[in-house]
Structures are given as C-alpha cells and as structure tokens.
Design a protein around this motif. Structure first.
Motif, short mmCIF file in Angstrom:
data_model
loop_
_atom_site.label_atom_id
_atom_site.label_comp_id
_atom_site.label_asym_id
_atom_site.label_seq_id
_atom_site.Cartn_x
_atom_site.Cartn_y
_atom_site.Cartn_z
N SER A 77 0.84 -1.20 0.00
CA SER A 77 0.00 0.00 0.00
C SER A 77 0.87 1.24 0.00
O SER A 77 1.85 1.32 0.75
N THR A 78 0.55 2.18 -0.84
CA THR A 78 1.21 3.49 -0.84
C THR A 78 0.35 4.52 -0.12
O THR A 78 0.65 5.71 -0.16
N ASP A 80 6.67 -0.46 1.06
CA ASP A 80 7.75 -1.42 0.85
C ASP A 80 8.15 -1.42 -0.62
O ASP A 80 7.29 -1.49 -1.51
N ARG A 81 9.43 -1.33 -0.87
CA ARG A 81 9.93 -1.33 -2.25
C ARG A 81 10.23 -2.73 -2.77
O ARG A 81 10.53 -2.91 -3.94
N ALA A 82 10.21 -3.74 -1.94
CA ALA A 82 10.55 -5.10 -2.35
C ALA A 82 9.50 -5.65 -3.31
O ALA A 82 8.30 -5.43 -3.14
#
Length: 152
Positions: free
Chosen positions: A15-16, A24-26
């Motif tokens: 969620s952004t 999370d960038r993963a």
C-alpha cells in the motif's frame, strides 16, 4: 531475421496509502521461466539493502553481455580463454537530469592460453562493439581489460 523477444514478470503488493516514506519497495522479478529474483529500490531511495536493485541489474546485464560477446569472438578466433572476472561499476550522479546512470566501467581480468595480450585486447574491443546491452544504453560504457597470458 526474426526479432528476439525477452520477457519478465514483476509482482509487487502493498500500500502506498501512507505516503512515499512508508511503502515497501521489495518486489519479485521473474526472468522468463528460468529465474526469480527478489528486488528492491536502492537503499538511497528507501529500498532494502539486502536485495538487488534495478541499477545493479542493469550493471550486471552490461557486464554479462560483455563477457558473452568476448567469449564468442574469442572462440571464433580459437583463443583459449580459461578465466574471466569483472569488477564493474556504474555511476548515477545526483545532478544528472533526467536522473540516470551516466557511466558504466567494466574491468575484466582475462586469462588466456596461446594468444598474446594485444590480440586479446583487440577481441575485447570487438566484443564491446558487438555487445547488445552496451549498444542499447545511452550511458558511456568503457572497458579496461587486464590480460594474463598463461603458458602451457
């Protein structure tokens, strides 16, 4: 000649909603049917330092392509390559606009049998000219090879 087509599949979930600093960038990257990598952003961009990032993947692609191009031209000219290693670097300056990698330096150390260093350096040059990835990039790609000639 038929066009070569390559595929990858990328999956991310999260969620952004909490803003830029919170998500999370993963993500997972599948390369064809052969490999699956866990990838994130560079730690400078709030990524996970324990995972590969796109900049490293780009650099790895350039280094791998140079290796494969070199092995091909060496094999076609009957030069016996017995070892090839590369400590490559890529630079993305903070003031480059648009933001991009501007320079890639490949530094292969190549061990060969039955060929002189000048011949091998010429093959390195030819391989650089033929490298698909290097030809695709707009970053400056340089190759500074060290050649070790092995007797016997």
């Amino acid at each position: 000649m038929k066009a070569h087509t390559y595929t990858t599949d990328l999956v991310w979930s999260g969620s952004t909603g909490a803003g830029y600093r919170a998500y999370d960038r993963a993500h997972d990257l599948a390369i064809g049917d052969s490999a699956r990598l866990a990838v994130s952003a560079d730690p400078a961009f709030r990524g996970d330092a324990t995972l590969a990032n796109p900049e490293q993947l780009l650099l790895g692609a350039a280094s791998s392509c140079q290796l494969l191009s070199f092995l091909a031209v060496a094999a076609l000219t009957h030069v016996d390559v017995v070892r090839y290693s590369d400590s490559a670097t890529a630079v993305m300056p903070p003031d480059a606009r648009p933001m991009r990698i501007t320079e890639i330096s490949l530094n292969p150390v190549i061990s060969v049998r039955g060929a002189d260093a000048a011949t091998v350096q010429e093959l390195v040059r030819q391989a650089h000219e033929q490298c698909y990835i290097g030809n695709t990039l707009n970053a400056r790609v340089s190759v500074a090879a060290t050649v070790e000639v092995i007797d016997g």
